[in-house]
Design an enzyme around this catalytic site. Structure first.
Site, PDB file in Angstrom:
ATOM      1  CG  HIS A  21      29.878-109.420 -42.410  1.00 13.43           C
ATOM      2  ND1 HIS A  21      31.000-108.665 -42.679  1.00 13.43           N
ATOM      3  CD2 HIS A  21      30.018-109.854 -41.133  1.00 13.43           C
ATOM      4  CE1 HIS A  21      31.776-108.640 -41.599  1.00 13.43           C
ATOM      5  NE2 HIS A  21      31.205-109.350 -40.648  1.00 13.43           N
ATOM      6  CD  GLU A  24      29.637-107.042 -45.542  1.00  7.18           C
ATOM      7  OE1 GLU A  24      30.643-107.602 -46.042  1.00  7.18           O
ATOM      8  OE2 GLU A  24      29.664-106.457 -44.441  1.00  7.18           O
ATOM      9  CG  HIS A 116      33.991-108.703 -46.180  1.00  9.24           C
ATOM     10  ND1 HIS A 116      33.166-108.930 -45.099  1.00  9.24           N
ATOM     11  CD2 HIS A 116      35.000-109.604 -46.075  1.00  9.24           C
ATOM     12  CE1 HIS A 116      33.654-109.929 -44.373  1.00  9.24           C
ATOM     13  NE2 HIS A 116      34.764-110.348 -44.954  1.00  9.24           N
ATOM     14  CE1 TYR A 164      39.755-104.600 -37.886  1.00 10.75           C
ATOM     15  CE2 TYR A 164      42.078-104.571 -37.287  1.00 10.75           C
ATOM     16  CZ  TYR A 164      40.928-103.899 -37.673  1.00 10.75           C
ATOM     17  OH  TYR A 164      40.961-102.544 -37.832  1.00 10.75           O
ATOM     18  CB  ALA A 165      39.986-112.802 -34.174  1.00  5.63           C
ATOM     19  CD  GLU A 178      34.931-104.239 -46.706  1.00  5.97           C
ATOM     20  OE1 GLU A 178      33.693-104.189 -46.636  1.00  5.97           O
ATOM     21  OE2 GLU A 178      35.644-104.881 -45.912  1.00  5.97           O
TER      22      GLU A 178
END
Length: 313
Positions: A21, A24, A116, A164-165, A178
């Site tokens: 992402h 992030e 993330h 989720y893949a 995260e």
């Protein structure tokens, strides 16, 4: 008498993904640093590759260009015929799959760490996709112990219907990292330091494992997803209430039946129903407004891992 343990193959290839992402920034910042100077992530006999997964999104400092890269590593998208008409992230997913996968392939990567940030108050979080994976439970136990007294939570996303893949799912051992709270498009020194330490401890664990260290049986506390909760909405589908102040920033804390969840503009409190205490995560996550997710309910449980040791020693 020798102890009974599970012999696992040595770890040879590790990837560290940043920028899945593009807004992030902790993972982006660390991966770019390690691409220039990777001394701190090198371990003897281990290939460690830092990699920017979504460079266009990173350049624009946005979550994604066409669709969420972290939700499309499924057979349907990976099997689509490559063309310029495909969404950018689907094309990128296929490129990443060929570079780092397929899972258990001869040249594929053993472990992918996917870095993330969250705007939610989740602290250091490790994301686990398989509750029966002795190797990853052992690794997470090592990371949690090494970080103490700093808390480190484990979020188990194993679920019969929620698929989720993820980008990291093409590795034998997928690890989501995260760390928050951190706003999108922002770098915080404390969050950066925490993520850096998580990677250091993870790589140290792999090094010890490859060197022949036996890890005895262990147990970790995890928070397993039950369901995702949307915001209350009006007849037009617009959000009709916000996260209640009592719930804001209370990730991982128990939420009991009757406790406030949402607050309407006219001051009405909407409480948790049912008869089960849950543990909310990703509370008021900025990126999940488009996904219609106010938070996720989890339940707390304990996972046990058997003793493991590298098979070549």
């Amino acid at each position: 008498m020798t102890s009974c343990h599970i012999a696992e193959e040595p770890i040879k290839k590790v990837a560290i993904f940043g920028g899945t992402h593009g807004n992030e920034l902790t993972g982006v910042f660390l991966v770019k640093h390690w691409l220039e100077n990777g001394a701190e992530i090198q371990r003897t006999g281990l290939e460690v590759k830092p990699f920017i997964t979504n460079p266009r999104a990173v350049k624009k400092c946005t979550r994604y260009i066409d669709c969420d890269l972290n939700r499309i590593f499924d057979l349907e998208n990976l099997g689509k015929k490559m063309s310029e008409d495909l969404p950018y992230e689907v094309r990128r997913a296929q490129e990443i799959y060929h570079l780092f996968g397929p899972k258990d392939g001869e040249d594929s990567y053993d472990i992918i760490f996917d870095l993330h940030n969250t705007t939610s108050n989740m602290g250091c979080t490790l994301i686990l996709e398989d509750s029966r994976n002795n190797f990853l439970i052992q690794m997470f136990h090592y990371i949690k112990t090494s970080l103490a007294p700093l808390p480190c939570y484990v979020y188990l996303i194993e679920h019969p219907s929620l698929k989720y893949a993820t980008t990291r799912s093409i590795a034998k051992y997928p690890v989501g990292i995260e760390v928050g709270p951190q706003p999108q498009g922002v770098l915080r020194a404390d969050i950066l330091d925490q993520m850096r330490k998580m990677i250091k401890h993870a790589l140290d664990f792999i090094h010890h494992f490859n060197e022949g260290k036996e890890f005895p049986p262990c147990a970790i506390e995890v928070y397993k997803i039950i369901e995702k909760v949307d915001y209350p909405r009006d007849e037009n589908g617009e959000i009709a209430a916000v996260i209640h102040p009592n719930l804001q920033d209370q990730d991982w804390k128990p939420l009991h039946p009757g406790d406030p969840m949402f607050l309407t503009l006219d001051g009405k409190t909407m409480p948790l129903g049912g008869d089960c205490t849950v543990y909310p995560v990703f509370v008021n996550e900025a990126a999940y407004y488009e996904k219609k997710e106010a938070f996720a309910k989890t339940t707390k449980l304990t996972l046990n891992a058997k003793s493991i040791r590298c098979s070549v020693h």
